[in-house]
Write an enzyme that holds these catalytic residues in place. Structure first.
Site, short mmCIF file in Angstrom:
data_model
loop_
_atom_site.label_atom_id
_atom_site.label_comp_id
_atom_site.label_asym_id
_atom_site.label_seq_id
_atom_site.Cartn_x
_atom_site.Cartn_y
_atom_site.Cartn_z
N ASP A 20 0.86 -1.16 0.00
CA ASP A 20 0.00 0.00 0.00
C ASP A 20 0.91 1.24 0.00
OD1 ASP A 20 -2.38 1.63 0.46
OD2 ASP A 20 -1.65 1.82 2.51
N ASP A 22 -0.24 5.17 0.96
CA ASP A 22 -0.49 6.15 2.01
C ASP A 22 -0.53 5.49 3.39
OD1 ASP A 22 -0.86 8.61 0.45
OD2 ASP A 22 -2.59 7.58 -0.39
N THR A 115 -2.50 0.62 -4.50
CA THR A 115 -2.96 1.81 -3.80
C THR A 115 -4.36 2.23 -4.23
OG1 THR A 115 -2.50 4.16 -3.41
CG2 THR A 115 -1.74 3.25 -5.50
N SER A 116 -5.08 2.87 -3.32
CA SER A 116 -6.38 3.43 -3.66
C SER A 116 -6.26 4.78 -4.36
CB SER A 116 -7.23 3.58 -2.39
OG SER A 116 -7.55 2.32 -1.86
N LYS A 147 -10.70 -1.07 -1.94
CA LYS A 147 -10.49 -1.77 -0.69
C LYS A 147 -11.63 -1.39 0.26
CE LYS A 147 -5.45 -1.20 -1.18
NZ LYS A 147 -4.26 -0.51 -0.63
N ASP A 172 -1.60 -0.16 6.33
CA ASP A 172 -1.78 0.61 7.57
C ASP A 172 -3.22 0.72 8.02
OD1 ASP A 172 -2.66 3.90 6.96
OD2 ASP A 172 -2.36 2.48 5.33
#
Length: 228
Positions: A20, A22, A115-116, A147, A172
């Site tokens: 991931d 962020d 990643t989003s 996600k 995270d």
């Protein structure tokens, strides 16, 4: 629990690593909180409540949770505006502790960014944090579901040609940890947000992880877990 037990190393073996961005390798909390506080206030919502659900999800999915009666097309439209603002604002974007060394250690090993963020935002934040962009990346444009849906991690594993069970996810957020578990992967939780979501293992940051590879292509991760 004794101090020696609390810090006993954990060793995980994998064939590929799925990262991931962020909160995991890039600390973008300052800009995320600025943007989403403003958005919440503009919609008459409690900013603190909004920040509890924003991490790990694509923006439209966060908006759908916070404004469940609103048409999804409006969420997508506002998310485009939000992404543009976040991409332009890199003030305070820095690497997570240990991230530069960790990214150097995994250079040449099978890994992907999952990643989003969309591609533009991912590029802006990785650049602001002076981190190398993985050659394989799954961004918001690459998936049909945010996600905690496992689609992104499964796609990352497929692009690397590795069985999901042989991948280790680094995350995270609650949404991201749930996505990794749903993909059938082990999950290393990074930082304080991760602790409450029962990852496979939990560390304070990437400085707590040592990486080495073996001739058979295995990646060995030695973790010093966060103290209980």
């Amino acid at each position: 629990m004794s101090a020696s037990t609390a810090t006993a190393p954990v060793v995980l073996t994998a064939k590929a690593l799925l990262l991931d961005m962020d909160g995991t390798i890039v600390n973008s909390d300052a800009v995320v909180e600025r943007c989403w506080r403003d958005w919440a206030v503009s919609h008459g919502l409690d900013p603190e409540a909004a920040l509890k659900v924003v991490h790990g999800r694509q923006g439209y999915a966060t908006m759908a949770i916070l404004l469940p009666e609103r048409p999804m097309e409006q969420n997508h439209a506002e998310n485009a505006v939000m992404l543009a603002r976040e991409t332009a604002d890199t003030d305070g974007v820095i690497p997570v502790g240990g991230a530069p060394e960790f990214m150097t250690a995994i250079e040449g090993l099978p890994h992907a960014l999952v990643t989003s963020a969309d591609a533009a935002l991912a590029t802006a934040r990785m650049s602001a944090a002076s981190l190398p962009m993985p050659g394989v990346r799954v961004t918001a444009e690459s998936v049909s579901a945010s996600k905690p849906d496992p689609e992104g991690f499964l796609k990352g594993a497929a692009e690397l040609g590795v069985d999901p069970a042989e991948c280790v996810v680094f995350e995270d957020s609650g949404a991201g940890i749930a996505a990794g578990k749903a993909a059938g992967m082990r999950v290393i939780g990074i930082g304080p947000r991760a602790a409450a979501h029962t990852p496979t293992a939990h560390v304070p940051d990437l400085a707590s992880i040592r990486v080495h590879s073996t001739p058979d292509g295995s990646i060995h991760l030695t973790l010093t877990p966060a103290a209980a």
